[in-house]
Design an enzyme around this catalytic site. Structure first.
Site, short mmCIF file in Angstrom:
data_model
loop_
_atom_site.label_atom_id
_atom_site.label_comp_id
_atom_site.label_asym_id
_atom_site.label_seq_id
_atom_site.Cartn_x
_atom_site.Cartn_y
_atom_site.Cartn_z
N LEU A 11 -38.80 14.98 -17.09
CA LEU A 11 -39.40 16.16 -16.46
C LEU A 11 -40.09 15.83 -15.13
O LEU A 11 -40.59 14.72 -14.93
CB LEU A 11 -40.43 16.80 -17.41
N GLY A 14 -40.38 20.47 -10.99
CA GLY A 14 -39.44 21.59 -11.12
C GLY A 14 -39.48 22.15 -12.54
O GLY A 14 -39.55 23.37 -12.74
N HIS A 15 -39.46 21.25 -13.53
CA HIS A 15 -39.54 21.70 -14.92
C HIS A 15 -40.90 22.33 -15.20
O HIS A 15 -41.01 23.31 -15.94
CB HIS A 15 -39.34 20.53 -15.88
N GLN A 39 -21.96 17.91 -22.22
CA GLN A 39 -21.85 18.38 -20.83
C GLN A 39 -21.68 17.25 -19.83
O GLN A 39 -21.69 17.48 -18.63
CB GLN A 39 -23.05 19.26 -20.47
N GLY A 124 -33.81 27.07 -14.02
CA GLY A 124 -34.03 26.94 -12.58
C GLY A 124 -32.83 27.42 -11.77
O GLY A 124 -31.69 27.35 -12.22
N GLU A 125 -33.13 27.90 -10.56
CA GLU A 125 -32.05 28.33 -9.65
C GLU A 125 -31.29 27.14 -9.08
O GLU A 125 -30.24 27.31 -8.48
CB GLU A 125 -32.65 29.12 -8.48
N ASP A 127 -29.58 24.90 -10.50
CA ASP A 127 -28.23 24.89 -11.09
C ASP A 127 -27.73 26.32 -11.09
O ASP A 127 -27.76 27.00 -12.13
CB ASP A 127 -28.29 24.31 -12.51
N LEU A 157 -35.97 18.99 -6.13
CA LEU A 157 -36.35 18.05 -7.19
C LEU A 157 -35.27 18.04 -8.27
O LEU A 157 -34.74 19.09 -8.64
CB LEU A 157 -37.69 18.45 -7.81
N SER A 159 -33.88 15.37 -11.76
CA SER A 159 -34.11 14.13 -12.54
C SER A 159 -33.28 12.99 -11.96
O SER A 159 -33.66 11.83 -12.02
CB SER A 159 -33.74 14.36 -14.00
O1 PAF Z 1 -30.16 22.25 -16.81
C1 PAF Z 1 -30.24 21.43 -17.74
O2 PAF Z 1 -31.13 20.60 -17.79
C2 PAF Z 1 -29.20 21.46 -18.85
O3 PAF Z 1 -27.94 21.78 -18.35
C3 PAF Z 1 -29.57 22.40 -20.01
C4 PAF Z 1 -29.63 23.84 -19.57
C5 PAF Z 1 -30.91 21.97 -20.58
C6 PAF Z 1 -28.53 22.30 -21.11
O4 PAF Z 1 -28.42 21.00 -21.61
#
Ligand code: PAF
Length: 253
Positions: A11, A14-15, A39, A124-125, A127, A157, A159
């Site tokens: 984190l 941004g988070h 993913q 967040g925007e 992504d 920002l 990770s």
């Molecule tokens: O944006 C992220 O961190 C990830 O894609 C999410 C939405 C937590 C799904 O794993």
């Protein structure tokens, strides 16, 4: 009301902005931390994904989380996995370079929603394509979006920034510089040219895509598009970076 803030940990501010926004909606804010293998199309990227659970608990709590939840793989995927399909918009741009990435994102988000049953969820925007696709599948959960948080240099920002050296972080600022300059252009064509020219000036940056899309359906923007957004993705030293900004081009005021 319960608000879920799904994250993959590591984190940063941004988070914390997502968690703070969640707290404006409800006193019950659950932050999930799960690095979702589904993913990641690239095993090395999954292995190298930064992890900092202790610091995550501190940062989430400081921002107002009432629960920080670290589900195990077996909790999320107890049996055979029913994968959700992200459809055609899931296979363009980010999805073209990362096949099955968005199917994995939607599958995990759907599982998290099934398990937590939140009333709201915050994303967040940064992504932007992910946000669009999640909004599309989410029938019962209200999706709240939060603008991208940037460092002093303008770098969005992420990770993944933790994997960039200081010099690489400096090179990465070309992305936000190019988007900021393009946003001021009066036409879509000149905005596109500005994006391409500025990104091309940074040798350390390998462009994947730099496009201006119509926010309604992710098609390439044209004069009829109401809301336009510049999306950029690429790599610095093999580390994937993405960013986006609203574009003013052609805006009638
Ligand atoms: O944006 C992220 O961190 C990830 O894609 C999410 C939405 C937590 C799904 O794993």
């Amino acid at each position: 009301m319960t608000v879920l803030v799904p994250t993959m940990g590591s984190l940063h501010r941004g988070h914390q902005a997502l968690i703070k926004r969640a707290r404006t909606v409800s006193k019950e804010v659950i932050v999930s931390i799960f690095v979702n293998p589904l993913q990641f199309e690239n095993k090395e990227d999954l292995e190298k994904y930064p992890r900092s659970p202790q610091l995550d608990i501190e940062l989430a709590t400081l921002a107002g989380a009432t629960e920080v939840w670290f589900p195990e793989y077996e909790d999320i995927y107890p049996g055979e996995i029913t994968t959700l399909s992200a459809g055609p918009i899931g296979s363009i741009l980010e999805g073209k370079s990362r096949p099955a990435h968005f199917d994995g994102v939607l599958t995990v988000v759907n599982r998290l929603f099934e398990m937590v049953k939140p009333t709201h969820a915050v994303f967040g925007e940064k992504d932007f394509q992910q946000l669009f696709l999640i909004k599309n599948i989410s029938k019962k959960v209200e999706i709240i979006s939060v603008p991208t948080v940037r460092g002093g240099s303008g770098l969005a920002l992420s990770s993944r920034n933790a994997r960039l050296s200081e010099i690489e972080q400096e090179s990465a600022t070309i992305i936000s510089k190019a988007l900021t300059a393009a946003a001021l252009e009066k036409s879509i064509e000149s905005a596109q040219r500005t994006l391409d020219d500025l990104l091309g000036q940074e040798k350390a940056f390998t462009k994947d895509y730099a496009v201006i899309i119509d926010e309604k359906d992710f098609s390439i923007a044209n004069q009829m598009s109401q809301k336009k957004r510049g999306l950029v993705a690429g790599w610095i030293n093999g580390i994937r970076l993405i960013d986006n900004m609203p574009m003013n081009a052609g805006h009638q005021s």
